[in-house]
Enzyme design. Sequence first.
Site, PDB file in Angstrom:
ATOM      1  N   GLY A 161       2.215   5.920  14.155  1.00 10.03           N
ATOM      2  CA  GLY A 161       1.543   6.022  13.025  1.00 10.03           C
ATOM      3  C   GLY A 161      -0.059   7.091  13.322  1.00 10.03           C
ATOM      4  N   SER A 169      -1.219   9.686  13.135  1.00 10.37           N
ATOM      5  CA  SER A 169      -1.684  11.060  12.502  1.00 10.37           C
ATOM      6  C   SER A 169      -3.700  10.238  11.053  1.00 10.37           C
ATOM      7  CB  SER A 169      -1.165  11.797  11.717  1.00 10.37           C
ATOM      8  OG  SER A 169      -0.547  11.108  10.977  1.00 10.37           O
ATOM      9  N   SER A 170      -3.318   9.153  11.463  1.00 11.59           N
ATOM     10  CA  SER A 170      -4.288   8.836  10.543  1.00 11.59           C
ATOM     11  C   SER A 170      -5.015   7.138  10.878  1.00 11.59           C
ATOM     12  CB  SER A 170      -3.652   9.052   9.125  1.00 11.59           C
ATOM     13  OG  SER A 170      -4.164   7.947   8.474  1.00 11.59           O
ATOM     14  N   GLY A 171      -5.735   6.810   9.902  1.00  7.98           N
ATOM     15  CA  GLY A 171      -5.971   5.040   9.700  1.00  7.98           C
ATOM     16  C   GLY A 171      -6.589   5.007  11.170  1.00  7.98           C
ATOM     17  N   ASP A 173      10.141  10.895  12.698  1.00  7.78           N
ATOM     18  CA  ASP A 173       9.694  10.289  12.213  1.00  7.78           C
ATOM     19  C   ASP A 173      10.623   8.698  12.109  1.00  7.78           C
ATOM     20  OD1 ASP A 173      10.531   9.225   9.089  1.00  7.78           O
ATOM     21  OD2 ASP A 173      10.767  11.307   8.996  1.00  7.78           O
ATOM     22  N   SER A 231       1.094  -6.225  11.577  1.00 12.25           N
ATOM     23  CA  SER A 231       1.801  -6.271  10.807  1.00 12.25           C
ATOM     24  C   SER A 231       1.211  -6.735   9.806  1.00 12.25           C
ATOM     25  CB  SER A 231       2.100  -8.026  11.008  1.00 12.25           C
ATOM     26  OG  SER A 231       2.542  -9.260   9.783  1.00 12.25           O
ATOM     27  N   TYR A 263       7.220  -4.655  -0.347  1.00 13.13           N
ATOM     28  CA  TYR A 263       6.332  -4.453   1.273  1.00 13.13           C
ATOM     29  C   TYR A 263       5.930  -5.545   2.323  1.00 13.13           C
ATOM     30  CZ  TYR A 263       1.832  -3.611   3.572  1.00 13.13           C
ATOM     31  OH  TYR A 263       1.162  -3.276   5.091  1.00 13.13           O
ATOM     32  N   ALA A 293       8.051  -8.081   1.541  1.00  9.55           N
ATOM     33  CA  ALA A 293       8.952  -8.455   2.563  1.00  9.55           C
ATOM     34  C   ALA A 293       9.490  -7.913   3.795  1.00  9.55           C
ATOM     35  CB  ALA A 293      10.512  -8.420   1.627  1.00  9.55           C
ATOM     36  N   LYS A 301       6.472  -6.866   5.342  1.00  6.00           N
ATOM     37  CA  LYS A 301       5.679  -7.754   6.677  1.00  6.00           C
ATOM     38  C   LYS A 301       6.136  -8.877   6.403  1.00  6.00           C
ATOM     39  CE  LYS A 301       3.262  -4.261   7.575  1.00  6.00           C
ATOM     40  NZ  LYS A 301       3.366  -3.098   8.541  1.00  6.00           N
ATOM     41  N   THR A 335      -8.430   3.424   5.307  1.00 11.39           N
ATOM     42  CA  THR A 335      -7.843   3.945   5.929  1.00 11.39           C
ATOM     43  C   THR A 335      -6.778   5.008   4.728  1.00 11.39           C
ATOM     44  OG1 THR A 335      -5.782   2.387   5.424  1.00 11.39           O
ATOM     45  CG2 THR A 335      -6.888   2.650   7.538  1.00 11.39           C
TER      46      THR A 335
END
Length: 275
Positions: A11, A13-15, A55, A133, A147, A149, A151, A182
């Site tokens: 992940g 590519s961002s944030g 992915d 998390s 969501y 569930a 985390k 983000t």
Amino acid sequence: MSNKKVILVTGASSGMGKETALQLIKEGHIVYGAARRVEKMQDLVKAGGYALELDVIDEKQLENAVNQIITEQGKIDVLINNAGYATYGSVEETPIADARRQFDVNIFGLARLTQLVIPYMRAQKSGKIINISSMGGKIYFPLGAWYHATKHALEGWSDSLRLELKPFNIDVIIIEPGAIATEFGDVMTEPMLKRSGNGPYSAVAQSMAKAVKDSYEQKNASSPPSLIANAIAKAIKSKRPKTRYRLGKLAKPLVWMRTYLGDRIFDRVVMSQVK
Ligand code: NDP
């Protein structure tokens, strides 16, 4: 282990993932960023890092990513499982296919990548697995069942894994961010409104959309991703990292409230913000 580590960040590519990857490159580490949008990781490449198309639900791409790093660097010292997103929408209206995909990305993809990396860390008798998390792994918001569930699951999964990997000198570290500015809010809001914006849950869906927008756009309502990047960098440097790092806007007070005041009061506090 030398101070220069081989690190894989999903992940990126961002944030938070991007911010973390950039910071770790700056600190001199060998950093592989991974995400679906490779074009959004060209800044990492310019800074001296590597960009992998990944992915996390694609088995072949997961295998290729790990193989490429091992071929090029001979090891992986740190895995940062950061890729993820939030599926919001009422339980009643969210198609089970969307819910499964949420688990595939936030849990099974992360778990499969971890499985692929562990043998190399075990062989070198060292490593760090850092799982992003959320405060949402301890608390909950309306329409966020799937969501939360994932985390909540990640919290327990990571705790068990920590025990399992301790004999091999591999640390498992959980990061529980609060509200961080983000793309996260944008990715979650539109599909939520599509699922639940017009039916019996429309009022709560509209107010959640507003609350999310406010929390990511209003000044001081969220923290910058650099806060999380710094915590991760610190955990990587530490000989004895904490098992959990909880930080960022609202994370500490909300988890405290849920833990010490109980579910009913927490329910009321949350719903008072969503109406
Ligand atoms: P962003 O939306 O800014 O970044 C999410 C990253 O995940 C992107 O790089 C995206 O890349 C990647 N990603 C999403 N789906 C996949 C996939 N199937 N395969 C590979 N990569 C994927 O959000 P954040 O930086 O906020 O999110 C990072 C993590 O932090 C997530 O796990 C999130 O749940 C968690 N978190 C976020 C909070 C917040 O307030 N922002 C609070 C608490 C936790 P691409 O689309 O290019 O594949």
